[in-house]
Design a protein around this motif. Structure first.
Motif, PDB file in Angstrom:
ATOM      1  N   THR A 287       0.827  -1.213   0.000  1.00  0.00           N
ATOM      2  CA  THR A 287       0.000   0.000   0.000  1.00  0.00           C
ATOM      3  C   THR A 287       0.853   1.252   0.000  1.00  0.00           C
ATOM      4  O   THR A 287       0.570   2.214  -0.733  1.00  0.00           O
ATOM      5  N   ILE A 288       1.924   1.287   0.798  1.00  0.00           N
ATOM      6  CA  ILE A 288       2.776   2.480   0.843  1.00  0.00           C
ATOM      7  C   ILE A 288       3.527   2.643  -0.477  1.00  0.00           C
ATOM      8  O   ILE A 288       3.683   3.765  -0.993  1.00  0.00           O
ATOM      9  N   ILE A 289       3.956   1.523  -1.081  1.00  0.00           N
ATOM     10  CA  ILE A 289       4.643   1.598  -2.379  1.00  0.00           C
ATOM     11  C   ILE A 289       3.678   2.101  -3.454  1.00  0.00           C
ATOM     12  O   ILE A 289       4.020   2.957  -4.274  1.00  0.00           O
ATOM     13  N   THR A 290       2.440   1.574  -3.444  1.00  0.00           N
ATOM     14  CA  THR A 290       1.432   2.019  -4.417  1.00  0.00           C
ATOM     15  C   THR A 290       1.112   3.500  -4.237  1.00  0.00           C
ATOM     16  O   THR A 290       0.923   4.228  -5.221  1.00  0.00           O
ATOM     17  N   SER A 291       1.050   3.957  -2.987  1.00  0.00           N
ATOM     18  CA  SER A 291       0.756   5.372  -2.714  1.00  0.00           C
ATOM     19  C   SER A 291       1.837   6.273  -3.303  1.00  0.00           C
ATOM     20  O   SER A 291       1.537   7.323  -3.881  1.00  0.00           O
ATOM     21  N   TYR A 292       3.098   5.871  -3.145  1.00  0.00           N
ATOM     22  CA  TYR A 292       4.190   6.643  -3.745  1.00  0.00           C
ATOM     23  C   TYR A 292       4.093   6.611  -5.270  1.00  0.00           C
ATOM     24  O   TYR A 292       4.299   7.625  -5.946  1.00  0.00           O
ATOM     25  N   ALA A 293       3.766   5.440  -5.806  1.00  0.00           N
ATOM     26  CA  ALA A 293       3.704   5.276  -7.265  1.00  0.00           C
ATOM     27  C   ALA A 293       2.611   6.146  -7.872  1.00  0.00           C
ATOM     28  O   ALA A 293       2.780   6.707  -8.961  1.00  0.00           O
ATOM     29  N   GLN A 294       1.487   6.278  -7.165  1.00  0.00           N
ATOM     30  CA  GLN A 294       0.347   7.050  -7.692  1.00  0.00           C
ATOM     31  C   GLN A 294       0.671   8.516  -7.898  1.00  0.00           C
ATOM     32  O   GLN A 294       0.090   9.171  -8.766  1.00  0.00           O
ATOM     33  N   VAL A 295       1.610   9.049  -7.095  1.00  0.00           N
ATOM     34  CA  VAL A 295       1.964  10.467  -7.232  1.00  0.00           C
ATOM     35  C   VAL A 295       3.324  10.644  -7.891  1.00  0.00           C
ATOM     36  O   VAL A 295       3.909  11.731  -7.871  1.00  0.00           O
ATOM     37  N   GLY A 296       3.848   9.551  -8.483  1.00  0.00           N
ATOM     38  CA  GLY A 296       5.078   9.633  -9.277  1.00  0.00           C
ATOM     39  C   GLY A 296       6.357   9.729  -8.483  1.00  0.00           C
ATOM     40  O   GLY A 296       7.392  10.152  -9.020  1.00  0.00           O
ATOM     41  N   LEU A 297       6.341   9.342  -7.197  1.00  0.00           N
ATOM     42  CA  LEU A 297       7.554   9.388  -6.372  1.00  0.00           C
ATOM     43  C   LEU A 297       8.299   8.063  -6.498  1.00  0.00           C
ATOM     44  O   LEU A 297       8.229   7.192  -5.625  1.00  0.00           O
ATOM     45  N   SER A 298       9.010   7.906  -7.606  1.00  0.00           N
ATOM     46  CA  SER A 298       9.670   6.623  -7.894  1.00  0.00           C
ATOM     47  C   SER A 298      10.793   6.323  -6.899  1.00  0.00           C
ATOM     48  O   SER A 298      10.964   5.168  -6.480  1.00  0.00           O
ATOM     49  N   LYS A 299      11.564   7.341  -6.505  1.00  0.00           N
ATOM     50  CA  LYS A 299      12.673   7.103  -5.569  1.00  0.00           C
ATOM     51  C   LYS A 299      12.147   6.620  -4.225  1.00  0.00           C
ATOM     52  O   LYS A 299      12.705   5.697  -3.620  1.00  0.00           O
ATOM     53  N   GLU A 300      11.092   7.255  -3.746  1.00  0.00           N
ATOM     54  CA  GLU A 300      10.496   6.859  -2.459  1.00  0.00           C
ATOM     55  C   GLU A 300       9.913   5.446  -2.549  1.00  0.00           C
ATOM     56  O   GLU A 300       9.992   4.670  -1.588  1.00  0.00           O
ATOM     57  N   ALA A 301       9.301   5.109  -3.703  1.00  0.00           N
ATOM     58  CA  ALA A 301       8.727   3.775  -3.885  1.00  0.00           C
ATOM     59  C   ALA A 301       9.822   2.715  -3.841  1.00  0.00           C
ATOM     60  O   ALA A 301       9.673   1.664  -3.187  1.00  0.00           O
ATOM     61  N   ILE A 302      10.934   2.988  -4.512  1.00  0.00           N
ATOM     62  CA  ILE A 302      12.060   2.033  -4.517  1.00  0.00           C
ATOM     63  C   ILE A 302      12.664   1.918  -3.126  1.00  0.00           C
ATOM     64  O   ILE A 302      13.021   0.822  -2.675  1.00  0.00           O
ATOM     65  N   SER A 303      12.760   3.060  -2.418  1.00  0.00           N
ATOM     66  CA  SER A 303      13.301   3.046  -1.048  1.00  0.00           C
ATOM     67  C   SER A 303      12.432   2.188  -0.137  1.00  0.00           C
ATOM     68  O   SER A 303      12.942   1.396   0.671  1.00  0.00           O
ATOM     69  N   ALA A 304      11.102   2.337  -0.261  1.00  0.00           N
ATOM     70  CA  ALA A 304      10.179   1.526   0.552  1.00  0.00           C
ATOM     71  C   ALA A 304      10.334   0.041   0.206  1.00  0.00           C
ATOM     72  O   ALA A 304      10.280  -0.820   1.091  1.00  0.00           O
ATOM     73  N   TYR A 305      10.534  -0.241  -1.066  1.00  0.00           N
ATOM     74  CA  TYR A 305      10.730  -1.628  -1.502  1.00  0.00           C
ATOM     75  C   TYR A 305      11.996  -2.211  -0.865  1.00  0.00           C
ATOM     76  O   TYR A 305      11.997  -3.362  -0.404  1.00  0.00           O
ATOM     77  N   MET A 306      13.080  -1.415  -0.816  1.00  0.00           N
ATOM     78  CA  MET A 306      14.337  -1.883  -0.209  1.00  0.00           C
ATOM     79  C   MET A 306      14.145  -2.152   1.283  1.00  0.00           C
ATOM     80  O   MET A 306      14.650  -3.141   1.819  1.00  0.00           O
ATOM     81  N   GLN A 307      13.407  -1.268   1.962  1.00  0.00           N
ATOM     82  CA  GLN A 307      13.130  -1.474   3.390  1.00  0.00           C
ATOM     83  C   GLN A 307      12.294  -2.734   3.602  1.00  0.00           C
ATOM     84  O   GLN A 307      12.493  -3.468   4.569  1.00  0.00           O
ATOM     85  N   MET A 308      11.347  -2.957   2.693  1.00  0.00           N
ATOM     86  CA  MET A 308      10.494  -4.142   2.770  1.00  0.00           C
ATOM     87  C   MET A 308      11.344  -5.413   2.721  1.00  0.00           C
ATOM     88  O   MET A 308      11.149  -6.347   3.515  1.00  0.00           O
ATOM     89  N   GLN A 309      12.296  -5.428   1.806  1.00  0.00           N
ATOM     90  CA  GLN A 309      13.174  -6.601   1.691  1.00  0.00           C
ATOM     91  C   GLN A 309      14.064  -6.731   2.924  1.00  0.00           C
ATOM     92  O   GLN A 309      14.345  -7.845   3.382  1.00  0.00           O
ATOM     93  N   HIS A 310      14.510  -5.587   3.458  1.00  0.00           N
ATOM     94  CA  HIS A 310      15.359  -5.608   4.650  1.00  0.00           C
ATOM     95  C   HIS A 310      14.615  -6.206   5.844  1.00  0.00           C
ATOM     96  O   HIS A 310      15.229  -6.841   6.718  1.00  0.00           O
ATOM     97  N   GLN A 311      13.274  -6.005   5.869  1.00  0.00           N
ATOM     98  CA  GLN A 311      12.461  -6.567   6.952  1.00  0.00           C
ATOM     99  C   GLN A 311      12.161  -8.048   6.733  1.00  0.00           C
ATOM    100  O   GLN A 311      11.484  -8.675   7.550  1.00  0.00           O
ATOM    101  N   GLY A 312      12.640  -8.599   5.618  1.00  0.00           N
ATOM    102  CA  GLY A 312      12.452 -10.026   5.352  1.00  0.00           C
ATOM    103  C   GLY A 312      11.119 -10.379   4.726  1.00  0.00           C
ATOM    104  O   GLY A 312      10.726 -11.550   4.722  1.00  0.00           O
ATOM    105  N   ILE A 313      10.422  -9.386   4.203  1.00  0.00           N
ATOM    106  CA  ILE A 313       9.117  -9.632   3.563  1.00  0.00           C
ATOM    107  C   ILE A 313       9.314  -9.694   2.055  1.00  0.00           C
ATOM    108  O   ILE A 313       9.787  -8.737   1.436  1.00  0.00           O
ATOM    109  N   GLU A 314       8.991 -10.839   1.487  1.00  0.00           N
ATOM    110  CA  GLU A 314       9.194 -11.045   0.058  1.00  0.00           C
ATOM    111  C   GLU A 314       8.118 -10.319  -0.752  1.00  0.00           C
ATOM    112  O   GLU A 314       6.956 -10.284  -0.356  1.00  0.00           O
ATOM    113  N   PRO A 315       8.498  -9.742  -1.891  1.00  0.00           N
ATOM    114  CA  PRO A 315       7.508  -9.061  -2.738  1.00  0.00           C
ATOM    115  C   PRO A 315       6.595 -10.068  -3.433  1.00  0.00           C
ATOM    116  O   PRO A 315       6.951 -11.239  -3.588  1.00  0.00           O
TER     117      PRO A 315
END
Length: 663
Positions: A287-315
């Motif tokens: 949801t947070i990645i989609t929210s960033y994507a909807q407003v075109g914040l690609s860097k923030e979306a990628i950053s959230a994705y990296m944090q997600m992986q760091h927490q051990g949650i698979e995409p």
């Protein structure tokens, strides 16, 4: 009879059934049957009830039928818990005929009997019958709440919400006699059903009624209400209520709140809810990645994705889809592609579809087609994405060829497929293929789809067959604003300005559902007037846009009006409008006036407009060329030559014309 031994065996049967060891339950019952003569054991009502429960959970209709025969022969069918278990058996095996037969043989149905029976009716397609039987319940009190819940939940879950609303009315009458019969399950079922149908306001009203009768919302209540359509003040108050009750700590409620704020484009609120979640699951991160994507914040979306992986949650496929929607370079997409291949997500059709769309937007058509060909389970979205990719990248013929392959594959095209193909045909004026697609539409059940009618109008107009556009328009059962805009535009393209104006007037007088003109309507209508020289009609249409419909004119509208007046020679009037308009004039408007100055040889005004354009335009060569032509046409040859020299001194070069036709 050895009663103690039978009680022991019944307890063992119950233990096996409660621990979901249903097969062992049936085997033990068989042993009891085969040894009953030696041990002097006879199964009683508890033995049959427990064994029938095991057969029902296994959906073993053969064993269940045999047990039913035993029950009839031994006379235990008169026991309520035995007959109720028989009801459950036939309900779980989708045998409505036997459900009705068993229920009819029960002398005094209890709450469980009614609940199982009516639930089976709604789940097996006889919701109306269930509602009729509901009226026959002899005694109505709050103990019957599970019965009402079963009917309402069954109706909602199986798409009979209108029937469920009838039950709701009956429930209302019932409330007048006995209050507090509705419980949280009833309201949750109704709210979830209304939300699934897009009836968000009704769902919110149901939520308020739930509070009014003193029932506390549950986790499911908040998830349903906040997952409804666009947010408004009332739904935000629902989130406040969730915080007060402490249910906001549940991940599902927090995720729903994030989705709600994301729909409002309130990224700050989404971020706040996300940070307060103690346990973030995959849905939270998506949801947070989609929210960033909807407003075109690609860097923030990628950053959230990296944090997600760091927490051990698979995409999953939703994570990848959201990321791909926001990436702004082919290199970034290739990085995600590597992750997708590493995590084995490339086999998911949703992921490959998202990759095709993203790659095609960055002109990587070969890579997109490679992924398409390697996708094993192609669905309609796969084909649509690839056909659309060819269309966007100028490979129209390849798009038509792929459409033919789709037909051969046996997968029927949907409305979106046919719309894309018609747009391709219109883009290259392919009358033959467009007519074939039209024939397919006539044979299929998509004939009355408004979007396809609109596409056909545009197709035939582009192919120069205006009569066919008119035939399609007249045959359309439902016309929306795009339909009228397409027909007005078709007239304009063919220089039929008067017919375009008549079509615009007919739109305003259309019967049935009132269709309001939009900005595009006025653009195409004004363009038609401009090309046909209908000055009075054009001015009237422009005035109606502002005075009758309250629409603010845009650049295109002003350009059309300037072009209209300029072509007719009213250059002084245009100049006065631009001077007194009190708005910033777009370069497109100046160009429309500049062209009129050239057509009418107005050197004075042409010099003024050229000055504005030389300040605003990067393509100064075109300005110099037109100005030089105006000067030459006015007999100022030396000054025209000076302008051309000035053009060359600034390094501006006039691009030579060329033709498709080779000599």
């Amino acid at each position: 009879m050895n009663t103690a031994e039978l009680i022991k065996l019944n307890c063992l049967l119950a233990k096996l059934t409660k621990s979901h060891q249903y097969t062992k339950t049936l085997k033990l019952f068989t042993q009891i049957q085969t040894s009953q003569h030696n041990l002097n054991l006879k199964p009683d009502q508890y033995t049959f009830s427990t064994t029938l429960t095991a057969a029902a959970n296994l959906r073993d209709i053969l064993t269940g039928a045999q047990l039913h025969a035993h029950v009839i022969r031994t006379g235990f069918k008169t026991y309520p818990h035995v007959s109720n278990t028989l009801l459950s058996l036939y309900a779980k095996t989708d045998n409505l005929v036997y459900v009705k037969r068993v229920f009819s043989e029960i002398m005094s149905p209890d709450v469980y009997s009614w609940t199982t029976f009516l639930s089976a009716c709604t789940n097996l397609g006889e919701a109306d019958y269930a509602c009729q039987m509901l009226e026959r319940i002899p005694e109505r009190n709050e103990a019957l709440s599970p019965v009402w819940n079963a009917v309402i939940t069954g109706c909602v879950d199986n798409g009979y919400l209108d029937v469920a609303l009838n039950v709701g009315k009956a429930y209302k009458v019932f409330q007048e006699a006995e209050e507090n019969v509705c419980d949280e399950i009833t309201y949750n079922a109704m709210i979830a059903g209304l939300v699934s149908l897009g009836r968000d306001e009704d769902a919110f009203v149901m939520f308020k009624n739930m509070l009014r009768v003193g029932l506390g919302p549950t986790e499911r209540t908040f998830v349903s209400v906040m997952s409804s359509g666009p947010c408004h003040r009332g739904v935000i108050q629902v989130h406040s209520h969730a915080i007060k009750t402490g249910l906001n700590d549940f991940s599902s409620v927090g995720n729903a709140a994030m989705t709600m704020y994301s729909n409002c484009k309130d990224l700050q609120a989404v971020h706040m809810v996300f940070n307060t979640l103690e346990e973030k699951d995959r849905v939270s991160w998506n949801t947070i990645i989609t929210s960033y994507a909807q407003v075109g914040l690609s860097k923030e979306a990628i950053s959230a994705y990296m944090q997600m992986q760091h927490q051990g949650i698979e995409p999953d496929e939703f994570t990848i889809g959201s990321l791909l929607a926001t990436l702004d370079s082919e290199m970034s997409i290739e990085m995600i592609l590597a992750v997708v291949i590493k995590d084995g997500l490339i086999s998911k059709t949703e992921v490959s579809n998202a990759l095709i769309s993203s790659l095609s937007k960055h002109n990587a058509i070969d890579e997109a087609y490679s992924i398409f060909t390697e996708t094993n389970c192609k669905n309609s979205i796969s084909w649509n994405s690839m056909i659309c990719a060819f269309h966007l990248n100028g490979c129209s013929v390849h798009g038509l060829d792929l459409f033919s392959e789709m037909l051969v594959s046996g997968l029927p095209p949907d409305v979106f497929t046919l719309s894309i193909v018609l747009n391709i045909c219109a883009g290259i004026s392919d009358f033959r293929h467009g007519k074939e697609v039209h024939g397919y539409i006539l044979k299929s059940h998509y004939f009355h789809e408004t979007s396809l009618g609109n596409a056909l109008i545009a197709l035939y107009a582009k192919c120069g067959v205006l009569d066919w556009s008119l035939k399609v328009f007249n045959m359309m059962k439902f016309k929306d604003v795009v339909s009228w805009n397409s027909m007005i535009s078709a007239y304009a393209q063919h220089g039929r300005g008067e017919e375009a104006v008549q079509c615009f007037e007919s739109m305003q007088k259309s019967k049935g559902v009132k269709v309001q003109p939009d900005h595009t309507t006025f653009t195409v209508a004004l363009t038609a007037c401009s090309h046909a020289g209908l000055v009075n009609a054009g001015v009237e249409i422009f005035n109606s846009m502002v005075n009758e419909y309250g629409l603010e004119p845009g650049v295109d509208h002003f350009s059309c009006v300037v072009d209209l007046l300029g072509r007719a020679g009213y250059l002084d009037a245009v100049e006065n409008v631009l001077k007194c308009g009190g708005f910033k004039v777009h370069s497109n408007v100046w160009w429309a006036l500049f062209s009129s100055c050239a057509s009418h040889g107005d050197l004075r005004l042409g010099r003024i407009v050229a000055g504005f354009l030389l300040e605003a335009e990067e393509d100064k060569a075109s300005v110099y060329v037109v100005l030089a032509n105006i000067l030459a046409d006015s007999g100022h040859w030396e000054e025209a030559e000076d302008v051309r020299k000035m053009m060359r001194s600034y390094g501006a070069v006039k691009q030579p014309g060329y033709s498709w036709i080779r000599s």
